[in-house]
Design a protein around this motif. Structure first.
Motif, short mmCIF file in Angstrom:
data_model
loop_
_atom_site.label_atom_id
_atom_site.label_comp_id
_atom_site.label_asym_id
_atom_site.label_seq_id
_atom_site.Cartn_x
_atom_site.Cartn_y
_atom_site.Cartn_z
N LEU A 1 0.93 -1.09 -0.03
CA LEU A 1 -0.01 0.02 0.08
C LEU A 1 0.61 1.27 -0.11
N ALA A 2 1.96 1.34 0.76
CA ALA A 2 2.82 2.33 0.99
C ALA A 2 3.55 2.73 -0.56
N TYR A 3 3.88 1.41 -1.37
CA TYR A 3 4.49 1.90 -2.42
C TYR A 3 3.54 2.13 -3.50
N ALA A 4 2.06 1.76 -3.28
CA ALA A 4 1.28 2.31 -4.45
C ALA A 4 1.03 3.52 -4.23
N PHE A 5 0.96 4.13 -2.87
CA PHE A 5 0.91 5.56 -2.72
C PHE A 5 2.01 6.40 -3.31
N LEU B 1 2.43 -3.50 -8.93
CA LEU B 1 2.29 -4.08 -7.96
C LEU B 1 2.66 -5.40 -7.99
N GLU B 2 2.31 -6.00 -9.28
CA GLU B 2 2.51 -7.76 -9.35
C GLU B 2 4.02 -7.69 -9.34
N ARG B 3 4.76 -6.88 -9.75
CA ARG B 3 6.17 -6.95 -9.94
C ARG B 3 6.77 -7.06 -8.46
N ARG B 4 5.87 -6.47 -7.42
CA ARG B 4 6.50 -6.57 -5.97
C ARG B 4 5.77 -7.53 -5.11
N SER B 5 4.67 -8.24 -5.58
CA SER B 5 4.00 -9.25 -4.81
C SER B 5 3.86 -10.45 -5.56
N GLU B 6 3.84 -11.70 -4.85
CA GLU B 6 3.44 -12.79 -5.93
C GLU B 6 2.00 -13.31 -5.40
N PRO C 1 -1.64 -12.47 -5.84
CA PRO C 1 -2.68 -11.83 -6.49
C PRO C 1 -3.64 -11.13 -5.85
N GLU C 2 -4.28 -12.12 -4.65
CA GLU C 2 -5.40 -11.32 -3.83
C GLU C 2 -4.82 -10.01 -3.23
N LEU C 3 -3.78 -10.16 -2.84
CA LEU C 3 -3.12 -8.92 -2.11
C LEU C 3 -3.06 -7.71 -2.88
N VAL C 4 -2.59 -8.13 -4.23
CA VAL C 4 -2.59 -6.85 -5.14
C VAL C 4 -3.96 -6.25 -5.44
N GLU C 5 -4.79 -7.28 -5.59
CA GLU C 5 -6.35 -6.58 -6.05
C GLU C 5 -6.83 -6.10 -4.75
N GLU C 6 -6.40 -6.37 -3.36
CA GLU C 6 -7.02 -5.64 -2.34
C GLU C 6 -6.51 -4.39 -2.19
N VAL C 7 -5.15 -4.10 -2.66
CA VAL C 7 -4.61 -2.99 -2.40
C VAL C 7 -5.03 -1.88 -3.49
N LEU C 8 -5.24 -2.51 -4.84
CA LEU C 8 -5.84 -1.93 -5.66
C LEU C 8 -7.24 -1.24 -5.44
N ARG C 9 -7.93 -2.00 -4.87
CA ARG C 9 -9.59 -1.81 -4.41
C ARG C 9 -9.43 -0.53 -3.19
N ARG C 10 -8.46 -0.68 -2.38
CA ARG C 10 -8.20 0.21 -1.37
C ARG C 10 -7.76 1.67 -1.85
#
Length: 182
Positions: free
Chosen positions: A35-39, A56-61, A63-72
């Protein structure tokens, strides 16, 4: 000069402690870091959902976490594809075709691209092409074929041929050729 110590597989010299191995991050810590990286990424410039997802996908493996951060970030209003499209559409000195190409490259959907381009003012685009050409005409007029050079210049900027030819006619009338130079 300070030089950071390199990690190596050799044992630490006597008297120095071995570096402790890092513990794996918890899911909550991973979420917060992502989330900090996204901001930070969104703070640099407005980016589309597709661009942010790729980062985000380059930072995390996960996919659920990536979607959660995108939604947030979208819930909070930090990422909005419609706003990105509007901003791209307002750029001065580029034509409709360049805007379309840029939005497609940035991963926006065809519906949003068409909606964005429908909001473009054709008269304003014509005026921008004419203004650009007026500024560049003194340099272009010294070329062997100034009209071809002017056409190529505006085409690279994404203006359509009907807009280009009208701008060339208007500017050519403003700057008649000097017969003395020819």
């Amino acid at each position: 000069m300070f030089r950071p110590r390199r990690r190596s597989s050799t044992p630490a010299p006597e008297g120095e402690a071995e570096p402790r191995p890092r513990r794996p991050k918890t899911r909550e810590e991973q979420r917060e870091a992502l989330l900090a990286y996204a901001f930070r990424a969104l703070g640099a410039r407005a980016i589309t959902e597709a661009e942010l997802r790729g980062k985000l996908e380059r930072r995390s493996e996960d996919p659920e976490l990536v979607e959660e951060v995108l939604r947030r970030v979208q819930e909070l209003g930090y990422q909005n594809d419609a706003e990105v499209a509007r901003a791209e559409n307002k750029r001065r000195g580029v034509g409709e075709m360049r805007v379309r190409q840029t939005l497609r490259r940035r991963g926006l959907g065809a519906d949003l691209i068409e909606e964005t381009l429908q909001a473009r003012d054709p008269e304003q685009e014509q005026q921008q092409a004419t203004d650009l050409l007026t500024k560049r005409w003194p340099a272009l007029s010294r070329k062997r074929d100034p009209r071809a050079s002017a056409y190529a210049f505006l085409a690279r900027r994404g203006f359509g041929s009907s807009v280009i030819w009208l701008a060339i006619r208007e500017v050519a009338e403003l700057f008649p050729p000097d017969d003395a130079e020819e």
